[in-house]
Design an enzyme around this catalytic site. Structure first.
Site, PDB file in Angstrom:
ATOM      1  N   CYS A 169       0.834  -1.216   0.000  1.00  0.00           N
ATOM      2  CA  CYS A 169       0.000   0.000   0.000  1.00  0.00           C
ATOM      3  C   CYS A 169       0.870   1.268   0.000  1.00  0.00           C
ATOM      4  O   CYS A 169       1.575   1.521  -0.958  1.00  0.00           O
ATOM      5  CB  CYS A 169      -0.984  -0.027   1.166  1.00  0.00           C
ATOM      6  SG  CYS A 169      -2.387   1.103   0.911  1.00  0.00           S
ATOM      7  N   HIS A 216      -4.347  -5.022  -0.045  1.00  0.00           N
ATOM      8  CA  HIS A 216      -4.071  -5.578   1.278  1.00  0.00           C
ATOM      9  C   HIS A 216      -4.517  -7.030   1.332  1.00  0.00           C
ATOM     10  O   HIS A 216      -5.513  -7.374   1.967  1.00  0.00           O
ATOM     11  CB  HIS A 216      -4.798  -4.772   2.356  1.00  0.00           C
ATOM     12  CG  HIS A 216      -4.182  -3.456   2.667  1.00  0.00           C
ATOM     13  ND1 HIS A 216      -3.058  -3.326   3.469  1.00  0.00           N
ATOM     14  CD2 HIS A 216      -4.515  -2.197   2.289  1.00  0.00           C
ATOM     15  CE1 HIS A 216      -2.736  -2.038   3.569  1.00  0.00           C
ATOM     16  NE2 HIS A 216      -3.595  -1.339   2.865  1.00  0.00           N
ATOM     17  N   GLU A 218      -3.314  -9.245   3.032  1.00  0.00           N
ATOM     18  CA  GLU A 218      -3.151  -9.761   4.398  1.00  0.00           C
ATOM     19  C   GLU A 218      -4.323  -9.440   5.317  1.00  0.00           C
ATOM     20  O   GLU A 218      -4.399  -9.959   6.445  1.00  0.00           O
ATOM     21  CB  GLU A 218      -1.863  -9.194   5.010  1.00  0.00           C
ATOM     22  CG  GLU A 218      -1.927  -7.759   5.510  1.00  0.00           C
ATOM     23  CD  GLU A 218      -1.904  -6.688   4.420  1.00  0.00           C
ATOM     24  OE1 GLU A 218      -2.021  -5.493   4.749  1.00  0.00           O
ATOM     25  OE2 GLU A 218      -1.778  -7.054   3.223  1.00  0.00           O
ATOM     26  N   ARG A 264     -15.103   2.844  11.975  1.00  0.00           N
ATOM     27  CA  ARG A 264     -14.281   3.897  12.574  1.00  0.00           C
ATOM     28  C   ARG A 264     -14.574   5.247  11.942  1.00  0.00           C
ATOM     29  O   ARG A 264     -14.761   6.261  12.631  1.00  0.00           O
ATOM     30  CB  ARG A 264     -12.806   3.542  12.397  1.00  0.00           C
ATOM     31  CG  ARG A 264     -11.807   4.588  12.856  1.00  0.00           C
ATOM     32  CD  ARG A 264     -10.463   4.364  12.181  1.00  0.00           C
ATOM     33  NE  ARG A 264     -10.547   4.542  10.728  1.00  0.00           N
ATOM     34  CZ  ARG A 264      -9.631   4.083   9.879  1.00  0.00           C
ATOM     35  NH1 ARG A 264      -8.579   3.400  10.312  1.00  0.00           N
ATOM     36  NH2 ARG A 264      -9.763   4.310   8.574  1.00  0.00           N
TER      37      ARG A 264
END
Length: 302
Positions: free
Chosen positions: A142, A235, A237, A249
């Site tokens: 990223c 991403h 992961e 959030r």
């Protein structure tokens, strides 16, 4: 074979509960095997979550992997307890003394800043220079991928009109690449970012190759022609609930944010998450570890 982590690291108990094969350092040193040393330069504010995600995904190969957690010396994180860092992390100076076979540089929540304005940019330049010269292969994730392309190749990022947020389909541009051994023609990968690197700038660089792209999300994986430097803009992961946590959030902060695309059933945040990238993530990282294993010397020169 297992991933080697300190038994007191939070990731150790998490992975044991998941029945992931982890090994304590004391047991590992009794085996006549040199593990691959993979340095994780963890720039994320959610350090424990990130180190657990990476440890999990590095564990699914026949290779013994020693995960070396690295922190910056020039910057003190505000979101992670100092005791955790002092107990489990080392400086890059210390990591250089033992040598690294491979390295992972994570993303960081600084993508709206010019690179030179990032507090630890000078130190990161030194680390990336060392990695290029001394590490068999470095995986940039990223913002880490954007930083790597800027430092190594002078290609700058640009702002997106709105956050690229969700799970997107990508097509493999080069199925003969070792990193995509066993891949289907298309695979899914989460994205969560406000900036991108233009495809045209990457294609114009003779030292880079585009390995996979998405019609919706743009470039996903780029590498140097020798695979010494690999840049991943998504991403792989991420856990199943990571995008949901990021979405909630931002909602709690009163921010205007779209529901992550192709993530919830029917794009409804009150329904379950569709997890369709986990097997791809394990396969990609296993291929990368195999690449490092095949190319790295048995005796490392720190």
């Amino acid at each position: 074979m297992p991933i080697i982590v300190h038994r007191d690291l939070p990731a150790y108990q998490t992975l044991l509960r998941e029945k992931v094969f982890v090994m304590r350092e004391a047991r590992a040193i009794k085996q006549d095997i040199r593990p691959l040393r993979i340095g994780l330069l963890n720039l994320m504010p959610t350090k424990i979550a990130t180190e657990t995600q990476i440890a999990r995904i590095l564990s699914n190969t026949p290779l013994q992997v020693e995960l070396i957690l690295i922190q910056m010396e020039s910057y003190k994180p505000k979101n992670t307890d100092g005791t955790h860092l002092s107990n489990f992390y080392c400086s890059f100076s210390d990591a250089m003394k033992i040598g690294l076979d491979g390295m992972i540089i994570t993303g960081a929540p600084v993508e709206n800043l010019p690179f030179e304005k990032v507090a630890y940019w000078k130190e990161l330049e030194q680390i990336m220079h060392y990695a290029e010269e001394q590490v068999t292969s470095t995986l940039h994730i990223c913002w880490g991928a954007q930083a790597g392309l800027y430092y190594h190749h002078g290609i700058n990022k640009q702002a997106l009109a709105k956050k690229r947020f969700g799970v997107f389909s990508h097509r493999v541009a080069d199925p003969t690449c070792l990193l995509f051994r066993g891949f289907d023609d298309r695979y899914a990968c989460p994205h969560s970012r406000h900036t991108e690197v233009p495809l045209e700038a990457i294609e114009a660089n003779e030292h880079l190759q585009v390995l996979s792209v998405s019609d919706e999300a743009g470039v996903n994986i780029v590498s140097t022609t020798n695979l010494n430097q690999i840049y991943v803009f998504g991403h792989m992961e991420y856990d199943a609930d990571t995008l949901r946590s990021e979405y909630q959030r931002d909602i709690d902060k009163g921010m205007k944010i779209d529901v992550p695309a192709h993530y919830f059933v029917n794009d409804d945040p009150f329904q379950e998450v569709i997890v369709n990238w986990r097997s791809t993530a394990h396969l990609f990282y296993a291929n990368w570890l195999n690449l490092v294993y095949q190319k790295t010397p048995y005796v490392l020169a720190p």
